[in-house]
Scaffold this active site. Sequence first.
Site, PDB file in Angstrom:
ATOM      1  CG  ASP A 149      39.365  40.050  47.329  1.00  0.00           C
ATOM      2  OD1 ASP A 149      39.291  38.808  47.384  1.00  0.00           O
ATOM      3  OD2 ASP A 149      39.988  40.730  48.166  1.00  0.00           O
ATOM      4  CG  ASP A 160      38.617  39.381  54.683  1.00  0.00           C
ATOM      5  OD1 ASP A 160      37.581  39.701  55.299  1.00  0.00           O
ATOM      6  OD2 ASP A 160      39.738  39.348  55.204  1.00  0.00           O
ATOM      7  CG  ASP A 172      41.810  43.779  50.053  1.00  0.00           C
ATOM      8  OD1 ASP A 172      41.645  42.825  49.263  1.00  0.00           O
ATOM      9  OD2 ASP A 172      42.173  43.622  51.233  1.00  0.00           O
TER      10      ASP A 172
END
Lengths: 263, 263
Positions: free
Chosen positions: A16, A18, A214
Amino acid sequence: MVNIVDVRKYRGFIFDLDGVLWRGDETVAGAPQTVNRLRELGGRLAFVTNNASKHRTKCLDKLKSAGVKATLEEVISSGSATAQYLKEKHGEGRVHVMGTDDLKREMVEAGHEVVETEADYVVVGFDKGFNYEKLDKAYRTLAEHNGLFVACNGNRLFVEEDGRHPGVLPSVEALACASGRRPDVFVGKPNAPIMEMTLELLGLSPGECLIVGDTLDMDIQWGLNCGVDTLFVLSGMDSLNTVKATGIKPTYVLSSVSEIPLP
Amino acid sequence: MVNIVDVRKYRGFIFDLDGVLWRGDETVAGAPQTVNRLRELGGRLAFVTNNASKHRTKCLDKLKSAGVKATLEEVISSGSATAQYLKEKHGEGRVHVMGTDDLKREMVEAGHEVVETEADYVVVGFDKGFNYEKLDKAYRTLAEHNGLFVACNGNRLFVEEDGRHPGVLPSVEALACASGRRPDVFVGKPNAPIMEMTLELLGLSPGECLIVGDTLDMDIQWGLNCGVDTLFVLSGMDSLNTVKATGIKPTYVLSSVSEIPLP
Protein backbone atom coordinates in the site's frame (compact mmCIF):
# COMPACT_ATOMS: atom_id res chain seq x y z
CA MET A 1 0.63 -12.07 15.01
CA VAL A 2 4.39 -11.87 15.31
CA ASN A 3 6.98 -9.21 14.68
CA ILE A 4 9.61 -11.40 13.03
CA VAL A 5 9.19 -11.40 9.26
CA ASP A 6 11.19 -13.94 7.32
CA VAL A 7 11.17 -12.28 3.91
CA ARG A 8 12.74 -15.35 2.37
CA LYS A 9 9.32 -17.01 2.66
CA TYR A 10 7.90 -14.61 0.03
CA ARG A 11 8.59 -13.99 -3.63
CA GLY A 12 6.19 -11.06 -4.03
CA PHE A 13 5.59 -7.93 -1.95
CA ILE A 14 2.39 -5.91 -2.37
CA PHE A 15 2.72 -2.43 -0.90
CA ASP A 16 0.00 0.00 0.00
CA LEU A 17 1.27 3.57 -0.46
CA ASP A 18 -0.05 6.27 1.87
CA GLY A 19 0.72 5.39 5.49
CA VAL A 20 3.24 2.78 4.35
CA LEU A 21 5.82 4.46 2.11
CA TRP A 22 4.80 8.03 2.93
CA ARG A 23 2.40 10.03 5.02
CA GLY A 24 1.03 12.86 2.94
CA ASP A 25 4.15 14.54 1.59
CA GLU A 26 6.56 13.02 4.10
CA THR A 27 8.46 9.83 3.20
CA VAL A 28 8.54 7.15 5.91
CA ALA A 29 12.22 7.07 6.98
CA GLY A 30 14.08 4.08 5.56
CA ALA A 31 11.09 2.71 3.68
CA PRO A 32 12.42 3.37 0.13
CA GLN A 33 15.74 1.70 0.95
CA THR A 34 13.96 -1.40 2.27
CA VAL A 35 11.73 -1.62 -0.79
CA ASN A 36 14.68 -1.26 -3.17
CA ARG A 37 16.61 -3.87 -1.22
CA LEU A 38 13.72 -6.35 -1.46
CA ARG A 39 13.87 -5.93 -5.23
CA GLU A 40 17.64 -6.52 -5.26
CA LEU A 41 17.06 -9.73 -3.30
CA GLY A 42 14.81 -10.96 -6.12
CA GLY A 43 11.43 -9.89 -4.79
CA ARG A 44 8.69 -9.00 -7.25
CA LEU A 45 6.94 -5.78 -6.30
CA ALA A 46 3.49 -4.26 -6.71
CA PHE A 47 2.27 -0.90 -5.43
CA VAL A 48 -1.48 -0.97 -4.96
CA THR A 49 -3.73 1.98 -4.09
CA ASN A 50 -7.52 2.23 -3.96
CA ASN A 51 -7.42 5.83 -5.20
CA ALA A 52 -9.10 5.77 -8.62
CA SER A 53 -9.18 9.53 -9.02
CA LYS A 54 -5.58 9.84 -10.19
CA HIS A 55 -3.76 8.18 -13.06
CA ARG A 56 -1.03 5.73 -12.00
CA THR A 57 1.67 8.01 -13.43
CA LYS A 58 1.04 10.31 -10.46
CA CYS A 59 1.75 7.47 -8.01
CA LEU A 60 4.82 6.53 -10.02
CA ASP A 61 6.12 10.10 -9.85
CA LYS A 62 5.64 10.11 -6.10
CA LEU A 63 7.37 6.75 -5.72
CA LYS A 64 10.33 8.07 -7.71
CA SER A 65 10.45 11.30 -5.69
CA ALA A 66 10.55 9.21 -2.53
CA GLY A 67 13.48 7.23 -3.94
CA VAL A 68 11.57 4.03 -4.66
CA LYS A 69 12.50 2.31 -7.92
CA ALA A 70 9.39 1.28 -9.78
CA THR A 71 7.81 0.95 -13.23
CA LEU A 72 4.34 2.00 -14.33
CA GLU A 73 3.34 -1.66 -14.72
CA GLU A 74 4.04 -2.26 -11.04
CA VAL A 75 1.60 0.44 -9.99
CA ILE A 76 -2.03 -0.67 -9.70
CA SER A 77 -4.90 1.61 -8.76
CA SER A 78 -8.49 0.53 -8.28
CA GLY A 79 -9.07 2.49 -11.50
CA SER A 80 -6.48 0.68 -13.59
CA ALA A 81 -7.52 -2.62 -12.02
CA THR A 82 -11.14 -1.92 -12.97
CA ALA A 83 -10.13 -1.18 -16.56
CA GLN A 84 -8.10 -4.38 -16.69
CA TYR A 85 -10.74 -6.47 -14.92
CA LEU A 86 -13.45 -5.41 -17.37
CA LYS A 87 -11.20 -6.10 -20.33
CA GLU A 88 -10.27 -9.60 -19.15
CA LYS A 89 -13.68 -10.70 -17.84
CA HIS A 90 -16.03 -8.98 -20.26
CA GLY A 91 -13.92 -7.64 -23.13
CA GLU A 92 -13.08 -4.17 -24.36
CA GLY A 93 -16.27 -2.15 -24.28
CA ARG A 94 -18.09 1.15 -24.13
CA VAL A 95 -17.57 2.69 -20.69
CA HIS A 96 -19.47 5.51 -19.02
CA VAL A 97 -17.29 6.92 -16.25
CA MET A 98 -18.78 8.65 -13.21
CA GLY A 99 -15.37 9.82 -12.05
CA THR A 100 -12.35 11.88 -12.99
CA ASP A 101 -10.70 12.49 -16.35
CA ASP A 102 -7.74 10.46 -15.05
CA LEU A 103 -10.04 7.47 -14.59
CA LYS A 104 -11.34 7.93 -18.13
CA ARG A 105 -7.72 7.87 -19.30
CA GLU A 106 -7.15 4.53 -17.54
CA MET A 107 -10.16 3.13 -19.39
CA VAL A 108 -8.97 4.35 -22.77
CA GLU A 109 -5.43 3.06 -22.21
CA ALA A 110 -6.83 -0.39 -21.41
CA GLY A 111 -8.64 -0.41 -24.76
CA HIS A 112 -12.13 0.71 -23.80
CA GLU A 113 -14.11 3.51 -25.44
CA VAL A 114 -15.37 6.23 -23.11
CA VAL A 115 -18.98 7.16 -23.94
CA GLU A 116 -21.81 9.25 -22.51
CA THR A 117 -24.70 6.90 -23.35
CA GLU A 118 -25.29 3.31 -24.43
CA ALA A 119 -22.49 2.04 -22.23
CA ASP A 120 -21.67 -1.62 -21.60
CA TYR A 121 -20.12 -0.61 -18.29
CA VAL A 122 -20.91 2.23 -15.89
CA VAL A 123 -17.81 2.72 -13.74
CA VAL A 124 -17.84 4.77 -10.53
CA GLY A 125 -14.60 6.11 -9.06
CA PHE A 126 -13.76 8.67 -6.42
CA ASP A 127 -14.12 12.19 -7.73
CA LYS A 128 -14.09 15.44 -5.79
CA GLY A 129 -15.92 16.85 -8.81
CA PHE A 130 -18.90 14.52 -8.25
CA ASN A 131 -22.17 16.40 -8.72
CA TYR A 132 -25.86 16.08 -9.58
CA GLU A 133 -25.31 16.34 -13.30
CA LYS A 134 -22.82 13.44 -13.27
CA LEU A 135 -25.22 11.38 -11.15
CA ASP A 136 -28.07 12.15 -13.52
CA LYS A 137 -26.04 11.12 -16.58
CA ALA A 138 -24.82 7.90 -14.99
CA TYR A 139 -28.35 7.08 -13.81
CA ARG A 140 -29.81 7.62 -17.26
CA THR A 141 -27.04 5.61 -18.90
CA LEU A 142 -27.69 2.68 -16.53
CA ALA A 143 -31.47 2.96 -16.88
CA GLU A 144 -31.43 3.17 -20.66
CA HIS A 145 -28.85 0.50 -21.49
CA ASN A 146 -28.76 -1.72 -18.38
CA GLY A 147 -24.97 -2.06 -18.51
CA LEU A 148 -22.72 -3.56 -15.86
CA PHE A 149 -22.61 -1.37 -12.71
CA VAL A 150 -19.00 -1.31 -11.50
CA ALA A 151 -17.55 0.38 -8.41
CA CYS A 152 -13.79 0.94 -8.39
CA ASN A 153 -13.90 0.34 -4.64
CA GLY A 154 -16.19 0.62 -1.64
CA ASN A 155 -14.36 3.14 0.55
CA ARG A 156 -16.89 4.90 2.75
CA LEU A 157 -14.47 7.53 4.08
CA PHE A 158 -10.84 8.50 3.75
CA VAL A 159 -8.54 10.39 6.06
CA GLU A 160 -6.70 13.61 5.34
CA GLU A 161 -4.73 15.75 7.73
CA ASP A 162 -7.85 17.76 8.65
CA GLY A 163 -9.97 14.68 9.33
CA ARG A 164 -12.25 12.26 7.53
CA HIS A 165 -14.06 12.89 4.25
CA PRO A 166 -16.55 10.93 2.16
CA GLY A 167 -14.93 8.35 -0.13
CA VAL A 168 -16.44 6.87 -3.27
CA LEU A 169 -19.08 4.69 -1.58
CA PRO A 170 -21.53 7.56 -0.94
CA SER A 171 -21.63 8.32 -4.67
CA VAL A 172 -21.99 4.61 -5.44
CA GLU A 173 -24.94 4.50 -3.03
CA ALA A 174 -26.47 7.57 -4.68
CA LEU A 175 -26.36 5.84 -8.05
CA ALA A 176 -27.60 2.57 -6.55
CA CYS A 177 -30.57 4.41 -5.04
CA ALA A 178 -31.44 6.24 -8.26
CA SER A 179 -31.10 3.15 -10.43
CA GLY A 180 -32.67 0.71 -8.00
CA ARG A 181 -29.69 -1.62 -8.55
CA ARG A 182 -26.74 -2.75 -6.46
CA PRO A 183 -23.27 -2.63 -8.05
CA ASP A 184 -22.42 -5.82 -9.90
CA VAL A 185 -18.84 -5.73 -8.66
CA PHE A 186 -16.50 -3.82 -6.36
CA VAL A 187 -13.02 -4.15 -7.85
CA GLY A 188 -10.65 -2.51 -5.33
CA LYS A 189 -9.28 -3.55 -1.95
CA PRO A 190 -10.36 -5.51 0.08
CA ASN A 191 -12.06 -7.40 -2.76
CA ALA A 192 -10.83 -10.26 -4.89
CA PRO A 193 -10.76 -8.69 -8.39
CA ILE A 194 -7.86 -6.31 -7.67
CA MET A 195 -5.94 -9.19 -6.08
CA GLU A 196 -6.41 -11.26 -9.23
CA MET A 197 -4.96 -8.39 -11.26
CA THR A 198 -2.07 -8.00 -8.81
CA LEU A 199 -1.17 -11.70 -8.76
CA GLU A 200 -1.33 -11.79 -12.54
CA LEU A 201 1.14 -8.91 -12.70
CA LEU A 202 3.46 -10.64 -10.25
CA GLY A 203 3.02 -14.07 -11.82
CA LEU A 204 2.69 -15.57 -8.36
CA SER A 205 0.14 -17.42 -6.24
CA PRO A 206 -1.43 -15.96 -3.05
CA GLY A 207 0.80 -18.11 -0.79
CA GLU A 208 3.94 -16.63 -2.31
CA CYS A 209 3.07 -13.01 -1.51
CA LEU A 210 3.03 -10.60 1.41
CA ILE A 211 0.78 -7.54 1.65
CA VAL A 212 2.29 -4.58 3.48
CA GLY A 213 -0.37 -2.12 4.66
CA ASP A 214 -1.42 0.33 7.36
CA THR A 215 -5.21 -0.17 7.40
CA LEU A 216 -6.87 -3.18 8.97
CA ASP A 217 -10.28 -2.98 7.31
CA MET A 218 -8.68 -2.43 3.91
CA ASP A 219 -5.15 -3.87 3.50
CA ILE A 220 -5.18 -6.55 6.19
CA GLN A 221 -8.76 -7.61 5.48
CA TRP A 222 -7.78 -7.85 1.82
CA GLY A 223 -5.14 -10.41 2.74
CA LEU A 224 -7.63 -12.35 4.86
CA ASN A 225 -10.18 -12.31 2.04
CA CYS A 226 -7.69 -13.50 -0.57
CA GLY A 227 -5.43 -15.91 1.36
CA VAL A 228 -2.36 -13.65 1.35
CA ASP A 229 -0.12 -13.09 4.40
CA THR A 230 -0.07 -9.55 5.76
CA LEU A 231 2.37 -7.22 7.44
CA PHE A 232 0.61 -4.47 9.39
CA VAL A 233 2.80 -1.36 9.78
CA LEU A 234 2.10 1.29 12.41
CA SER A 235 3.33 4.22 10.29
CA GLY A 236 -0.17 5.07 9.04
CA MET A 237 -3.82 5.28 10.03
CA ASP A 238 -4.43 2.38 12.37
CA SER A 239 -2.83 1.41 15.70
CA LEU A 240 -2.60 -1.83 17.68
CA ASN A 241 -5.79 -0.70 19.45
CA THR A 242 -7.57 -1.02 16.11
CA VAL A 243 -6.54 -4.69 16.00
CA LYS A 244 -8.29 -5.22 19.34
CA ALA A 245 -11.32 -3.14 18.30
CA THR A 246 -11.85 -4.77 14.92
CA GLY A 247 -10.54 -8.28 15.58
CA ILE A 248 -8.83 -8.14 12.18
CA LYS A 249 -5.52 -9.94 12.72
CA PRO A 250 -2.48 -9.45 10.50
CA THR A 251 0.19 -12.13 10.12
CA TYR A 252 2.92 -9.74 11.25
CA VAL A 253 3.17 -6.30 12.81
CA LEU A 254 6.06 -3.83 12.69
CA SER A 255 6.43 -0.13 13.42
CA SER A 256 7.35 0.60 9.80
CA VAL A 257 8.54 -0.88 6.51
CA SER A 258 12.11 0.04 7.49
CA GLU A 259 11.95 -2.51 10.33
CA ILE A 260 11.60 -5.44 7.95
CA PRO A 261 14.73 -7.53 8.71
CA LEU A 262 16.74 -8.05 5.55
CA PRO A 263 19.33 -10.72 4.92
CA MET B 1 -62.84 3.33 -6.05
CA VAL B 2 -65.70 5.35 -7.50
CA ASN B 3 -65.97 8.27 -9.83
CA ILE B 4 -68.71 10.18 -8.04
CA VAL B 5 -67.27 12.69 -5.61
CA ASP B 6 -69.65 14.32 -3.17
CA VAL B 7 -67.64 17.43 -2.30
CA ARG B 8 -70.13 18.31 0.44
CA LYS B 9 -68.56 15.50 2.49
CA TYR B 10 -65.31 17.51 2.79
CA ARG B 11 -64.38 20.81 4.35
CA GLY B 12 -60.74 20.81 3.20
CA PHE B 13 -59.12 20.11 -0.18
CA ILE B 14 -55.42 19.32 -0.42
CA PHE B 15 -54.10 19.73 -3.95
CA ASP B 16 -50.91 18.41 -5.44
CA LEU B 17 -49.68 20.82 -8.14
CA ASP B 18 -47.83 19.36 -11.14
CA GLY B 19 -50.02 16.84 -12.95
CA VAL B 20 -53.09 18.13 -11.12
CA LEU B 21 -53.40 21.89 -11.76
CA TRP B 22 -50.84 22.02 -14.54
CA ARG B 23 -48.49 19.86 -16.55
CA GLY B 24 -45.19 21.65 -16.89
CA ASP B 25 -46.17 25.06 -18.26
CA GLU B 26 -49.64 24.05 -19.42
CA THR B 27 -52.64 24.61 -17.14
CA VAL B 28 -55.07 21.68 -16.89
CA ALA B 29 -58.23 22.99 -18.59
CA GLY B 30 -60.93 23.98 -16.13
CA ALA B 31 -58.89 23.12 -13.04
CA PRO B 32 -58.44 26.72 -11.77
CA GLN B 33 -62.15 27.40 -12.06
CA THR B 34 -63.00 24.27 -10.08
CA VAL B 35 -60.51 25.14 -7.35
CA ASN B 36 -61.81 28.70 -7.06
CA ARG B 37 -65.41 27.43 -6.93
CA LEU B 38 -64.53 25.02 -4.10
CA ARG B 39 -63.28 28.02 -2.13
CA GLU B 40 -66.46 29.99 -2.84
CA LEU B 41 -68.45 27.03 -1.54
CA GLY B 42 -66.59 27.35 1.77
CA GLY B 43 -63.82 24.80 1.21
CA ARG B 44 -60.48 25.38 2.90
CA LEU B 45 -57.58 24.86 0.51
CA ALA B 46 -53.96 23.74 0.70
CA PHE B 47 -51.50 23.35 -2.15
CA VAL B 48 -48.84 20.82 -1.23
CA THR B 49 -45.70 20.00 -3.22
CA ASN B 50 -42.72 17.83 -2.35
CA ASN B 51 -40.36 20.13 -4.23
CA ALA B 52 -38.06 21.64 -1.59
CA SER B 53 -35.71 23.28 -4.06
CA LYS B 54 -37.91 26.33 -4.66
CA HIS B 55 -39.37 28.84 -2.26
CA ARG B 56 -43.17 28.71 -1.95
CA THR B 57 -43.47 32.15 -3.54
CA LYS B 58 -42.58 30.49 -6.86
CA CYS B 59 -45.49 28.05 -6.50
CA LEU B 60 -47.76 30.93 -5.52
CA ASP B 61 -46.74 32.88 -8.62
CA LYS B 62 -47.51 29.87 -10.79
CA LEU B 63 -50.88 29.36 -9.09
CA LYS B 64 -51.77 32.99 -9.75
CA SER B 65 -50.60 32.78 -13.38
CA ALA B 66 -52.84 29.77 -13.82
CA GLY B 67 -55.79 31.74 -12.42
CA VAL B 68 -55.96 29.97 -9.05
CA LYS B 69 -56.66 32.26 -6.10
CA ALA B 70 -54.31 31.43 -3.26
CA THR B 71 -52.25 32.93 -0.42
CA LEU B 72 -48.68 32.12 0.56
CA GLU B 73 -49.91 30.47 3.76
CA GLU B 74 -51.91 27.96 1.74
CA VAL B 75 -48.83 26.78 -0.13
CA ILE B 76 -46.80 24.08 1.62
CA SER B 77 -43.60 22.59 0.24
CA SER B 78 -41.64 19.79 1.85
CA GLY B 79 -39.08 22.53 2.56
CA SER B 80 -41.46 24.87 4.36
CA ALA B 81 -43.06 21.89 6.13
CA THR B 82 -39.60 20.77 7.31
CA ALA B 83 -38.84 24.24 8.66
CA GLN B 84 -42.20 24.31 10.45
CA TYR B 85 -41.93 20.74 11.71
CA LEU B 86 -38.51 21.36 13.26
CA LYS B 87 -39.72 24.57 14.89
CA GLU B 88 -42.78 22.94 16.43
CA LYS B 89 -41.25 19.63 17.48
CA HIS B 90 -37.74 20.69 18.43
CA GLY B 91 -37.68 24.49 18.57
CA GLU B 92 -35.96 27.15 16.51
CA GLY B 93 -32.40 26.01 15.98
CA ARG B 94 -29.16 26.06 14.05
CA VAL B 95 -29.73 24.42 10.65
CA HIS B 96 -27.17 23.16 8.14
CA VAL B 97 -28.86 22.91 4.74
CA MET B 98 -27.66 20.48 2.07
CA GLY B 99 -29.93 22.03 -0.52
CA THR B 100 -30.74 25.23 -2.36
CA ASP B 101 -30.63 28.85 -1.23
CA ASP B 102 -34.44 28.85 -1.47
CA LEU B 103 -34.55 26.08 1.13
CA LYS B 104 -32.22 28.09 3.36
CA ARG B 105 -34.65 31.00 3.02
CA GLU B 106 -37.54 28.79 4.19
CA MET B 107 -35.51 27.90 7.27
CA VAL B 108 -34.66 31.52 8.08
CA GLU B 109 -38.26 32.64 7.60
CA ALA B 110 -39.43 29.98 10.05
CA GLY B 111 -37.04 31.39 12.66
CA HIS B 112 -34.03 29.09 12.33
CA GLU B 113 -30.44 30.18 11.91
CA VAL B 114 -28.61 28.77 8.88
CA VAL B 115 -25.09 27.65 9.82
CA GLU B 116 -22.18 25.76 8.28
CA THR B 117 -21.08 23.83 11.39
CA GLU B 118 -22.38 22.94 14.87
CA ALA B 119 -25.89 22.47 13.57
CA ASP B 120 -28.81 21.13 15.60
CA TYR B 121 -30.42 19.99 12.35
CA VAL B 122 -28.93 18.84 9.06
CA VAL B 123 -31.65 19.23 6.44
CA VAL B 124 -31.42 17.63 2.99
CA GLY B 125 -33.55 18.93 0.12
CA PHE B 126 -33.53 18.42 -3.62
CA ASP B 127 -30.81 20.50 -5.28
CA LYS B 128 -29.56 20.32 -8.85
CA GLY B 129 -26.43 21.99 -7.45
CA PHE B 130 -25.70 18.99 -5.20
CA ASN B 131 -21.98 18.16 -5.27
CA TYR B 132 -19.11 16.53 -3.40
CA GLU B 133 -18.24 19.67 -1.47
CA LYS B 134 -21.79 19.99 -0.13
CA LEU B 135 -21.82 16.31 0.80
CA ASP B 136 -18.47 16.68 2.57
CA LYS B 137 -19.67 19.68 4.58
CA ALA B 138 -22.95 18.03 5.58
CA TYR B 139 -21.11 14.84 6.54
CA ARG B 140 -18.63 16.72 8.70
CA THR B 141 -21.39 18.75 10.33
CA LEU B 142 -23.31 15.58 11.19
CA ALA B 143 -20.18 13.76 12.36
CA GLU B 144 -18.94 16.61 14.53
CA HIS B 145 -22.17 17.70 16.18
CA ASN B 146 -24.45 14.67 15.87
CA GLY B 147 -27.50 16.81 15.05
CA LEU B 148 -30.88 15.62 13.81
CA PHE B 149 -30.66 14.21 10.26
CA VAL B 150 -33.74 15.42 8.37
CA ALA B 151 -34.82 14.62 4.80
CA CYS B 152 -37.36 16.98 3.22
CA ASN B 153 -38.74 13.95 1.41
CA GLY B 154 -37.77 10.55 0.05
CA ASN B 155 -38.39 10.96 -3.68
CA ARG B 156 -36.11 8.56 -5.54
CA LEU B 157 -36.85 9.96 -9.01
CA PHE B 158 -38.94 12.65 -10.62
CA VAL B 159 -40.29 12.98 -14.12
CA GLU B 160 -39.63 15.78 -16.59
CA GLU B 161 -40.60 15.96 -20.22
CA ASP B 162 -37.36 14.25 -21.28
CA GLY B 163 -37.74 11.39 -18.82
CA ARG B 164 -36.84 10.47 -15.26
CA HIS B 165 -34.13 12.07 -13.15
CA PRO B 166 -32.73 11.42 -9.67
CA GLY B 167 -34.74 13.05 -6.88
CA VAL B 168 -33.48 13.93 -3.42
CA LEU B 169 -33.25 10.36 -2.07
CA PRO B 170 -29.94 9.56 -3.80
CA SER B 171 -28.28 12.50 -2.04
CA VAL B 172 -29.92 11.48 1.25
CA GLU B 173 -28.47 7.99 0.74
CA ALA B 174 -25.04 9.45 -0.01
CA LEU B 175 -25.09 11.33 3.29
CA ALA B 176 -26.49 8.30 5.13
CA CYS B 177 -23.65 6.18 3.76
CA ALA B 178 -20.94 8.70 4.68
CA SER B 179 -22.31 9.34 8.16
CA GLY B 180 -23.26 5.75 8.91
CA ARG B 181 -26.69 7.00 10.04
CA ARG B 182 -30.23 6.76 8.70
CA PRO B 183 -32.31 9.95 8.51
CA ASP B 184 -34.23 10.61 11.72
CA VAL B 185 -37.27 11.78 9.81
CA PHE B 186 -38.66 12.17 6.27
CA VAL B 187 -41.03 15.13 6.38
CA GLY B 188 -42.65 15.27 2.91
CA LYS B 189 -45.30 13.19 1.17
CA PRO B 190 -46.23 10.35 1.69
CA ASN B 191 -45.15 10.76 5.33
CA ALA B 192 -47.11 11.96 8.34
CA PRO B 193 -45.19 15.14 9.31
CA ILE B 194 -46.23 17.17 6.25
CA MET B 195 -49.84 16.03 6.80
CA GLU B 196 -49.71 17.29 10.37
CA MET B 197 -48.53 20.67 9.09
CA THR B 198 -51.26 20.68 6.41
CA LEU B 199 -54.08 19.79 8.82
CA GLU B 200 -52.85 22.41 11.23
CA LEU B 201 -53.02 25.02 8.48
CA LEU B 202 -56.52 23.93 7.53
CA GLY B 203 -57.67 23.56 11.13
CA LEU B 204 -59.33 20.28 10.19
CA SER B 205 -59.12 16.58 11.03
CA PRO B 206 -58.06 13.89 8.49
CA GLY B 207 -61.67 12.73 8.02
CA GLU B 208 -62.76 16.20 6.90
CA CYS B 209 -60.26 16.44 4.03
CA LEU B 210 -59.75 15.19 0.50
CA ILE B 211 -56.34 14.85 -1.20
CA VAL B 212 -56.34 15.48 -4.94
CA GLY B 213 -53.26 14.02 -6.64
CA ASP B 214 -51.87 12.36 -9.75
CA THR B 215 -49.30 9.96 -8.25
CA LEU B 216 -50.24 6.74 -6.53
CA ASP B 217 -47.03 6.08 -4.60
CA MET B 218 -46.91 9.67 -3.40
CA ASP B 219 -50.28 11.45 -3.20
CA ILE B 220 -52.63 8.49 -2.87
CA GLN B 221 -50.29 6.54 -0.58
CA TRP B 222 -50.06 9.69 1.54
CA GLY B 223 -53.82 9.59 2.05
CA LEU B 224 -53.70 5.89 2.92
CA ASN B 225 -50.86 6.51 5.40
CA CYS B 226 -52.67 9.39 7.09
CA GLY B 227 -56.34 8.39 6.98
CA VAL B 228 -57.37 11.00 4.40
CA ASP B 229 -59.68 10.27 1.45
CA THR B 230 -58.11 10.63 -1.99
CA LEU B 231 -59.13 11.67 -5.46
CA PHE B 232 -56.82 10.26 -8.12
CA VAL B 233 -56.79 12.38 -11.30
CA LEU B 234 -55.53 11.06 -14.63
CA SER B 235 -54.13 14.39 -15.85
CA GLY B 236 -50.60 13.62 -14.63
CA MET B 237 -48.04 10.86 -14.25
CA ASP B 238 -49.95 7.72 -13.40
CA SER B 239 -52.72 5.86 -15.21
CA LEU B 240 -55.34 3.34 -14.17
CA ASN B 241 -52.81 0.65 -15.09
CA THR B 242 -50.64 1.94 -12.26
CA VAL B 243 -53.48 1.25 -9.85
CA LYS B 244 -53.46 -2.37 -10.97
CA ALA B 245 -49.67 -2.60 -10.92
CA THR B 246 -49.16 -1.05 -7.50
CA GLY B 247 -52.37 -2.07 -5.74
CA ILE B 248 -52.57 1.44 -4.27
CA LYS B 249 -56.28 2.27 -4.30
CA PRO B 250 -57.65 5.81 -4.24
CA THR B 251 -61.12 6.63 -2.85
CA TYR B 252 -62.15 8.27 -6.14
CA VAL B 253 -60.83 8.56 -9.68
CA LEU B 254 -61.56 11.24 -12.28
CA SER B 255 -59.93 12.28 -15.53
CA SER B 256 -59.11 15.72 -14.12
CA VAL B 257 -59.89 18.24 -11.40
CA SER B 258 -62.34 19.95 -13.76
CA GLU B 259 -64.56 16.83 -13.60
CA ILE B 260 -65.27 17.28 -9.90
CA PRO B 261 -69.08 17.75 -9.79
CA LEU B 262 -69.95 21.01 -8.09
CA PRO B 263 -73.25 21.95 -6.52
